[in-house]
Design an enzyme around this catalytic site. Structure first.
Site, PDB file in Angstrom:
ATOM      1  N   GLU A  72      -4.791   3.744   6.000  1.00 38.46           N
ATOM      2  CA  GLU A  72      -4.539   3.517   4.571  1.00 38.46           C
ATOM      3  C   GLU A  72      -5.187   4.651   3.773  1.00 38.46           C
ATOM      4  OE1 GLU A  72      -5.715  -0.322   2.453  1.00 38.46           O
ATOM      5  OE2 GLU A  72      -6.761   1.217   1.297  1.00 38.46           O
ATOM      6  N   ARG A  96       0.832  -1.212   0.000  1.00 40.47           N
ATOM      7  CA  ARG A  96       0.000   0.000   0.000  1.00 40.47           C
ATOM      8  C   ARG A  96       0.872   1.270   0.000  1.00 40.47           C
ATOM      9  NH1 ARG A  96      -3.013  -3.727  -0.659  1.00 40.47           N
ATOM     10  NH2 ARG A  96      -5.104  -3.985   0.220  1.00 40.47           N
ATOM     11  N   SER A 103     -10.726  -0.742   3.399  1.00 38.41           N
ATOM     12  CA  SER A 103      -9.944  -0.845   4.638  1.00 38.41           C
ATOM     13  C   SER A 103      -9.515   0.555   5.071  1.00 38.41           C
ATOM     14  CB  SER A 103      -8.678  -1.674   4.424  1.00 38.41           C
ATOM     15  OG  SER A 103      -8.992  -2.974   3.997  1.00 38.41           O
TER      16      SER A 103
END
Ligand code: FAD
Ligand code: EPU
Length: 342
Positions: free
Chosen positions: A337, A165, A241
């Site tokens: 995130e 990520r 998420s």
């Protein structure tokens, strides 16, 4: 012809459904549009937010600058060799539709990333990943325009500094470049990624045996899993998420595992373990909890939701409380995130 509007509600343009406003708003459909925009002196120095599908942002307040909605389209097959086909897509193309284009044409590599919301241009930004594949595995290069100089630069794989990520576009290059096109290297002969238990189970439910496996079947299985687990932003505001899955030292994991024998963990090399943040959040009692108009999703504790009418500040406050609980109970700091737009 560029149409710059002012005081535009961003509610339809972010999947959290936050009703923040943009001081200025413009949609660009080509690199030339961008170059024209960058020559307008009144917009040179004001803050700019590049927007794709708005599926990984949290608007914490009104944006006192120019929102640039990227709608550069086009999918072109550039060339091929014995093993690969190289396909270039405009950054504003819908990600899932692009994946479906590849799947339909038997171009392998992106099928496990089916149904991820958002645009092609944002995919390298956080190196999107799901079900055992990250986009960097099929990434060839991207073209981006420097917002200060108007210069076009090509970023090859090594230039992007991809990680879990992560990419350079979340760090040194943050806010500096607008990605206009991405070129992918797709495989003519597929390598099937089915190590995720859920994929194997779903393929079995679909009656697909190992010998019948195709990229179309994998894509379909991933779509089914995602629809069963993740909330649809059209029904309930969310950005997938909210936090990354933390990677902790093996020593710390072993200590925690002694106290919580059912704690899941996936080794990252010899010295670190990745722990599912959803498990940590659920263990802290947050799963399905509602706080005002915000909440933690009932089926997936890693997803924070807007039940309707929540502000970005309210979601941010919930995220902070979740972080505090996990830090107090497990000594692990969760990193968001989602990109906070402050
Ligand atoms: P946006 O939200 O518009 O932007 C995200 C960031 O990228 C912002 O900082 C923005 O400024 C920047 N940006 C956008 N476009 C450009 C550009 N052209 N040039 C430069 N910067 C740009 N992610 C995963 O990795 N895996 C998943 O499985 C996954 N599942 C999800 C499920 C749901 C239900 C939702 C809502 C989200 C999920 N996500 C997942 C997160 C999200 O879909 C991805 O991060 C996606 O790539 C974001 O694309 P976007 O176009 O919506 O980006
Ligand atoms: N879990 C719980 N409770 C929950 C949720 C999860 O205990 O409420 C535990 C379970 O042990 C489960 C494990 O967490 O087996 C993993 O859950 P899941 O398979 O749902 O995946 P995840 O780790 O929560 C990650 C990505 C997703 C991606 C999926 C599938 C991150 C931050 N998230 O989620 O990406 O789709 O794996 O590969 O890495 C996103 O980035 O927005 C996103 C949705």
């Amino acid at each position: 012809m560029l149409s710059i509007q002012s005081h535009v509600s961003l509610k339809p343009y972010n999947t959290f459904g936050i009703d923040a406003k943009a001081r200025y708003w413009v949609e660009i459909e080509s690199r030339e549009d961008l170059q024209t925009l960058l020559q307008l002196s009144e917009f040179l120095t004001i803050p700019k937010l590049i927007l794709g599908g708005g599926s990984n942002i949290l608007l914490t307040r009104n944006f006192d600058g120019l929102v640039v909605k990227n709608s550069i389209s086009g999918i072109d097959v550039l060339r091929e060799d014995d093993l690969h086909v190289y396909v270039r897509a405009g950054a504003g193309e819908n990600w899932h539709q692009f994946v479906q284009f590849c799947v339909r044409n038997n171009l392998a590599g992106l099928e496990n990333l089916s149904l991820i919301p958002g645009t092609v241009g944002a995919a390298p930004m956080q190196n999107i990943g799901a079900y055992g594949v990250e986009v960097e595995q099929a990434f060839e290069e991207l073209e981006a325009l420097n917002m200060n100089t108007g210069e076009v630069r090509t970023f090859r794989h090594a230039d992007c500094r991809f990680g879990y990520r992560e990419s350079i576009f979340k760090h040194e290059a943050k806010g500096l470049y607008i990605i206009t096109h991405v070129t992918f290297r797709l495989d003519k002969t597929p390598t099937f990624h089915t190590s995720y238990g859920a994929i194997q189970e779903t393929l079995a439910e679909m009656g697909i045996s190992h010998d019948d496996l195709t990229i179309q079947a994998i894509s379909e299985a991933v779509v089914r899993i995602r629809r069963s687990k993740l909330p649809d932003p059209a029904q309930i505001g969310n950005a997938g998420s909210f936090f990354k899955n933390p990677e902790i030292p093996k020593e710390q994991f072993d200590q925690l595992k002694a106290q919580h024998p059912d704690m899941p963990g996936y080794p990252i090399g010899e010295a670190a373990v990745k722990v599912p943040a959803g498990w940590l959040i659920e263990r802290c009692g947050w799963k399905g909890k509602r706080v005002g108009n915000t909440g933690v999703h009932a089926k997936q504790a890693l997803v924070l939701v807007n039940h309707g009418g929540a502000t970005g500040e309210e979601i941010k406050a919930l995220a902070k409380n979740v972080q505090t609980s996990v830090a107090e109970q497990f000594g692990i700091r969760l990193t968001p995130e989602v990109n906070f737009i402050e």
